[in-house]
Design an enzyme around this catalytic site. Structure first.
Site, PDB file in Angstrom:
ATOM      1  N   ARG A   1      -5.201  33.834 -11.488  1.00  0.00           N
ATOM      2  CA  ARG A   1      -5.235  32.600 -10.691  1.00  0.00           C
ATOM      3  C   ARG A   1      -6.262  32.720  -9.584  1.00  0.00           C
ATOM      4  O   ARG A   1      -6.341  33.733  -8.905  1.00  0.00           O
ATOM      5  CB  ARG A   1      -3.888  32.370 -10.018  1.00  0.00           C
ATOM      6  CG  ARG A   1      -2.758  32.278 -10.976  1.00  0.00           C
ATOM      7  CD  ARG A   1      -1.440  32.591 -10.301  1.00  0.00           C
ATOM      8  NE  ARG A   1      -0.829  31.407  -9.720  1.00  0.00           N
ATOM      9  CZ  ARG A   1       0.321  31.433  -9.070  1.00  0.00           C
ATOM     10  NH1 ARG A   1       0.967  32.568  -8.876  1.00  0.00           N
ATOM     11  NH2 ARG A   1       0.833  30.332  -8.583  1.00  0.00           N
TER      12      ARG A   1
ATOM     13  N   TYR B   1      -7.371  22.051 -11.847  1.00  0.00           N
ATOM     14  CA  TYR B   1      -7.265  20.718 -11.243  1.00  0.00           C
ATOM     15  C   TYR B   1      -7.676  20.809  -9.775  1.00  0.00           C
ATOM     16  O   TYR B   1      -7.613  21.895  -9.183  1.00  0.00           O
ATOM     17  CB  TYR B   1      -5.858  20.126 -11.405  1.00  0.00           C
ATOM     18  CG  TYR B   1      -4.703  20.997 -10.955  1.00  0.00           C
ATOM     19  CD1 TYR B   1      -4.316  21.066  -9.613  1.00  0.00           C
ATOM     20  CD2 TYR B   1      -3.969  21.748 -11.882  1.00  0.00           C
ATOM     21  CE1 TYR B   1      -3.236  21.856  -9.219  1.00  0.00           C
ATOM     22  CE2 TYR B   1      -2.900  22.538 -11.488  1.00  0.00           C
ATOM     23  CZ  TYR B   1      -2.536  22.578 -10.150  1.00  0.00           C
ATOM     24  OH  TYR B   1      -1.475  23.363  -9.762  1.00  0.00           O
TER      25      TYR B   1
END
Ligand code: FAD
Length: 451
Positions: free
Chosen positions: A211, A244
């Site tokens: 991440r 996103y």
């Protein structure tokens, strides 16, 4: 005989929440609002969420509003933004699945959109977790939360006595009931089920997540403006890459999910240091925009082993005075991006029940213990099946995202048939009838109280 311990009977319900993550803090606000005396004990030194992103559906944001209107205010003040930027022409948010694999077409930057689902205007809002948590903490009176309190044991001293919680620093606290919001490795779950129950510990899902946040300008260089400023999930064999926009569109949240057939070496340490080279290796053979985005990952990037409760689901979320909510109850892999959303639905159900318990004990203080037990039983009956379905469905969705067939040109049509199923599963999350849940909750409670 006399006792020095305070008695359970009388007074407003005193509830301890173990764990000050998103679910614990949102639940604390909900319980305070209905008149419960709440304490939150959090093991960390300070409220630190990872600086990664998280997104909530419009439906979950409506649940937040019912729990306490300050929750969606906190979300929006933390820089949450819609995950699509179609402008006036198309105000809807979408989930988009796009071909991530290299097809050797004439234009190597071209990717085919496989499927998209509209979530409606502001159907999804993404924010930075740390900023959301910070905004939530500001809504809670400071004497409600205590940091540096790692729960070790809970002692039940008998029906008319309060529960005794012991923390690692040697201090104790008392409560009429305890709600464990202490996450995937929940201590309260282990206390509730016992160490020998296989559901007391999560298991490795054989998927890791890398991440990171990437500045928007760099994301645009790699993906082009449209893809960078709108949610996309690039699917392919044995991996997928989701991103996103977050932080007022100044960054994108990017997560690379990679299948791992091996065992995870250390169950106590589920975050390791990964490298950009590891991610590059996993996405070898993928298309140019995906590879270019990975080039913009930092040299080292956190590698999260994903543990969940799929293999051994919790048989019951409660006993008479303990219950579990959020990841403590139903830790899931994140492929639906809806784990915290389920915890918000839990918090709405529990706050609604506690409003009834408070009203009942105001009139009949002697019924407090029975009322709490009825509330927890109702919560388990209302919430368990749906939240455990999500855990199953998330595993299934991972398989669909990462099918081997994506790499085989002759199997693409077959591979794409999964989107019918994807839609049904996604709609079950997005279009959850929480009004019906609340009705069932109140009916269940009243029935159990013999009204
Ligand atoms: P946690 O956030 O884990 O909080 C638990 C808290 O309890 C922690 O603060 C911990 O320190 C504390 N604690 C633990 N043990 C003790 C103890 N013994 N004593 C005291 N305190 C203790 N969900 C979504 O809805 N949308 C998304 O977009 C999304 N994306 C995700 C992406 C990834 C890569 C992952 C891994 C998950 C994602 N999720 C998403 C799921 C979401 O992150 C979790 O469901 C959510 O954070 C769970 O919140 P929680 O409060 O239940 O647990």
């Amino acid at each position: 005989s006399t006792t020095t311990s305070p008695s359970l009977s009388g007074g407003e319900p005193e509830i301890v929440i173990v764990g000050g993550g998103i679910v614990g803090l949102v639940l604390a606000l909900g319980l305070l609002r209905v008149g419960v005396k709440v304490k939150v004990y959090e093991q960390a030194q300070s409220f630190r969420e990872v600086g990664a992103g998280i997104a909530f559906t419009a439906n979950v944001i409506r649940c937040m509003n019912l729990i306490d209107p300050s929750v969606p205010v906190a979300l929006r003040s933390s820089g949450s933004v819609a995950t699509s930027n179609g402008g006036a022409e198309d105000p809807d948010d979408y989930l988009r699945w796009i071909d991530g694999y290299e097809r050797h077409r004439e234009d190597p930057r071209k990717q085919r959109l496989f499927y998209k689902l509209s979530a409606g205007p502001r159907g999804f809002e993404g924010c930075r977790r740390d900023q959301f948590l910070e905004s939530l903490v500001k809504c809670i009176p400071s004497d409600v939360v205590e940091l540096k309190k790692r729960l070790e044991t809970i002692e039940d001293k008998g029906a008319n006595q309060k529960l005794l919680l012991r923390f690692r620093d040697g201090t104790t606290a008392e409560a009429d009931a305890v709600i464990g919001c202490d996450g995937v490795k929940s201590r309260v779950r282990r206390i509730l089920l016992g160490e020998d129950d296989p559901a007391s510990r999560p298991s490795y899902s054989h998927c890791v997540a890398y991440r990171t946040l990437i500045p928007m300008a760099q994301a645009i260089e790699a993906l082009g403006e449209y893809k960078a400023t709108n949610q996309h999930n690039h699917v392919g064999p044995n991996a997928n890459l989701l991103h996103y926009p977050v932080a007022n569109n100044t960054m994108i949240n990017a997560v690379a999910f990679v299948r791992d057939p091996n065992k995870w070496s250390d169950d106590s340490q589920t975050v390791a240091v990964g490298t950009r080279d590891d991610v590059k290796a996993a996405f070898k053979g993928w298309c140019a925009p995906v590879r270019d985005l990975i080039e913009r990952f930092p040299d080292t990037v956190s590698k999260w082993a994903i543990f969940d409760l799929w293999e051994y689901p919790v048989p019951q979320y409660n006993n008479d005075r303990l219950c579990l909510a959020g990841d403590a109850a139903h830790a899931t892999s994140p492929h639906h991006g809806a784990g915290a959303g389920q915890g918000i639905e839990d918090a709405l159900c529990l706050s609604t029940l506690m409003r009834e318990v408070v009203a009942e004990t105001r009139e009949h203080p002697e019924t407090k213990a029975k009322a709490i037990t009825a509330a927890f039983r109702t919560y388990d009956a209302v919430r368990r099946t749906r939240s455990q379905w999500l855990v199953n469905s998330s595993r299934r969705v991972c398989d669909m995202h990462q099918q081997a067939e994506w790499a085989d040109d002759t199997k693409i049509t077959k591979a794409e048939t999964v989107f019918e199923e994807m839609r049904d599963r996604t709609f079950k999350i997005w279009h959850f009838d929480y009004e019906a849940m609340l009705k069932e909750t109140l009916q269940g409670y009243k029935q159990r109280r013999g009204w």
